[in-house]
Design an enzyme around this catalytic site. Structure first.
Site, PDB file in Angstrom:
ATOM      1  N   GLY A 150      59.282 110.788  55.602  1.00 40.46           N
ATOM      2  CA  GLY A 150      60.571 110.237  55.999  1.00 40.46           C
ATOM      3  C   GLY A 150      61.135 109.471  54.816  1.00 40.46           C
ATOM      4  O   GLY A 150      60.492 108.542  54.307  1.00 40.46           O
ATOM      5  N   GLN A 152      56.799 119.009  61.923  1.00 37.51           N
ATOM      6  CA  GLN A 152      57.139 117.608  62.191  1.00 37.51           C
ATOM      7  C   GLN A 152      57.894 117.437  63.505  1.00 37.51           C
ATOM      8  O   GLN A 152      57.825 116.400  64.141  1.00 37.51           O
ATOM      9  CB  GLN A 152      57.975 117.018  61.042  1.00 37.51           C
ATOM     10  CG  GLN A 152      57.196 116.794  59.769  1.00 37.51           C
ATOM     11  CD  GLN A 152      57.467 117.878  58.758  1.00 37.51           C
ATOM     12  OE1 GLN A 152      57.625 119.045  59.118  1.00 37.51           O
ATOM     13  NE2 GLN A 152      57.543 117.521  57.497  1.00 37.51           N
ATOM     14  N   ASP A 181      67.551 113.672  53.225  1.00 32.99           N
ATOM     15  CA  ASP A 181      66.730 113.091  52.172  1.00 32.99           C
ATOM     16  C   ASP A 181      67.567 112.713  50.960  1.00 32.99           C
ATOM     17  O   ASP A 181      67.171 111.870  50.164  1.00 32.99           O
ATOM     18  CB  ASP A 181      65.625 114.058  51.763  1.00 32.99           C
ATOM     19  CG  ASP A 181      64.526 114.119  52.803  1.00 32.99           C
ATOM     20  OD1 ASP A 181      63.520 113.415  52.637  1.00 32.99           O
ATOM     21  OD2 ASP A 181      64.685 114.849  53.789  1.00 32.99           O
ATOM     22  N   ASN A 220      67.898 118.329  53.069  1.00 30.82           N
ATOM     23  CA  ASN A 220      67.091 117.915  54.214  1.00 30.82           C
ATOM     24  C   ASN A 220      65.964 118.931  54.403  1.00 30.82           C
ATOM     25  O   ASN A 220      65.888 119.930  53.690  1.00 30.82           O
ATOM     26  CB  ASN A 220      67.960 117.818  55.474  1.00 30.82           C
ATOM     27  CG  ASN A 220      67.250 117.082  56.609  1.00 30.82           C
ATOM     28  OD1 ASN A 220      66.727 115.987  56.404  1.00 30.82           O
ATOM     29  ND2 ASN A 220      67.231 117.669  57.783  1.00 30.82           N
TER      30      ASN A 220
END
Length: 339
Positions: free
Chosen positions: A50, A187, A228, A238
């Protein structure tokens, strides 16, 4: 440093501990991150993941090392090593830039500690602001689709895209959440499903390739993802698989929203083509491993292409939800993200 605990980070007895996100949801294991080598290994193995959380964990470790007596040169070297641990996630760089400024202070150990704690407190507030701003875009009785994991596991607060969903659910606006497994590392299946269950938010888990059929059936009202890195032109890096969702959303006329703090914005990055994309191990594609063990399903010598992220062009994004509010495509075209 004072005792501190978020969903995934803990400071106790002047040591940093991380919740192993590779072991979830079957096991809740707190692992030591007492050294730079340990934390870098956790980041590479995605025990810490993250974009916001990576930046915060690195900042806290630097502060703790300073309190333990590390010298200024040692801390400068540690900062450089940590900075290189995850090339795509710009939050790490942004946080460490602030820690580098604190390191230049005369009383650098106190300055580093204060700055790290400030970053954690700020991230919690950023998440709350994002959740509040984003929930205004959620319509009643919504069925939302999300990718990867963007909740409290990935931040110090309630999360980014998942924080929006949680806040909207509290307001009675969410009927169901479609959770992409998010291959190859799952995830979504491991982490987002677990978080939604903990929050008592109704969800259904799907494989990534099922999203298109759901959109065609008309049972997806909006797509919410994190980021990100956001380039100055609005392009977004991302988790791999995000771009395909954006293309599908445009074809089906479904809003596609990106939720992220301003620490994810890189005004010096002109566009998505300039964002470094991390390549990960072939073993993540040729098989699977976790707390249950490991299994290989592909031939041992299979050639593999495994980028961790993809880039979604700004033209496919309906809105960028930052802690400062909702940014529209028109504002991005006018240069709101430009330096």
């Amino acid at each position: 440093m004072q005792t501190l605990r978020t969903t995934s980070l803990e400071v106790r007895n002047n040591q940093l501990w991380i919740l192993d996100q590779q072991a979830l949801p079957q096991q809740k294991n707190w692992q030591p991150a007492h050294s730079v080598a340990q934390l870098v290994d956790h980041i590479h193995a995605l025990r810490v993941r993250g974009a916001p959380l990576i930046g915060l964990s690195a900042s806290l470790l630097l502060a703790l090392l300073a309190e333990q007596g590390a010298t200024r040169p040692e801390l400068a070297e540690a900062l450089n090593v940590l900075r290189a641990a995850r090339p795509t996630a710009v939050n790490l760089m942004n946080n460490l830039d602030r820690m580098k400024t604190a390191l230049a202070e005369h009383d650098y150990d106190a300055a580093l500690s204060a700055e790290a704690l400030r970053l954690v407190a700020e991230d919690k507030q950023l998440c709350d602001n994002i959740a509040c701003a984003g929930s205004t875009l959620v319509k009643p009785d919504s069925q939302l689709l999300t990718h990867c994991n963007t909740g409290g596991l990935a931040t110090a607060g309630v999360g980014t895209a998942l924080g929006v969903i949680a806040y909207a659910h509290q307001q009675g606006l969410v009927k169901n959440v479609w959770v992409d497994e998010t291959r190859p590392l799952l995830q979504g299946g491991r982490l987002t499903a677990w978080e939604l269950g903990e929050l008592n938010i109704p969800y259904q888990l799907i494989t990534d390739s099922m999203a298109a059929s759901l959109m065609a059936r008309g049972v997806v009202d909006a797509i919410w993802v994190g980021a990100d890195r956001i380039a100055a032109n609005g392009d977004v890096a991302n988790k791999i698989g995000t771009y395909s969702l954006a293309v599908l959303a445009q074809y089906h006329g479904i809003p596609f929203y990106v939720a992220a703090p301003h620490t994810t914005l890189d005004r010096l990055c002109p566009n998505g083509g300039a964002i470094p994309i991390e390549q990960r191990a072939a073993s993540e594609v040729t098989g699977v491993a976790g707390s249950f063990g490991s299994v290989q399903w592909a031939p041992a010598n299979a050639a593999v292409y495994n980028p961790a992220f993809d880039v979604t062009p700004a033209a496919l994004i309906s809105g960028w939800v930052l802690d400062t509010g909702v940014v529209t495509p028109a504002q991005v075209q006018e240069g709101i993200f430009q330096p």
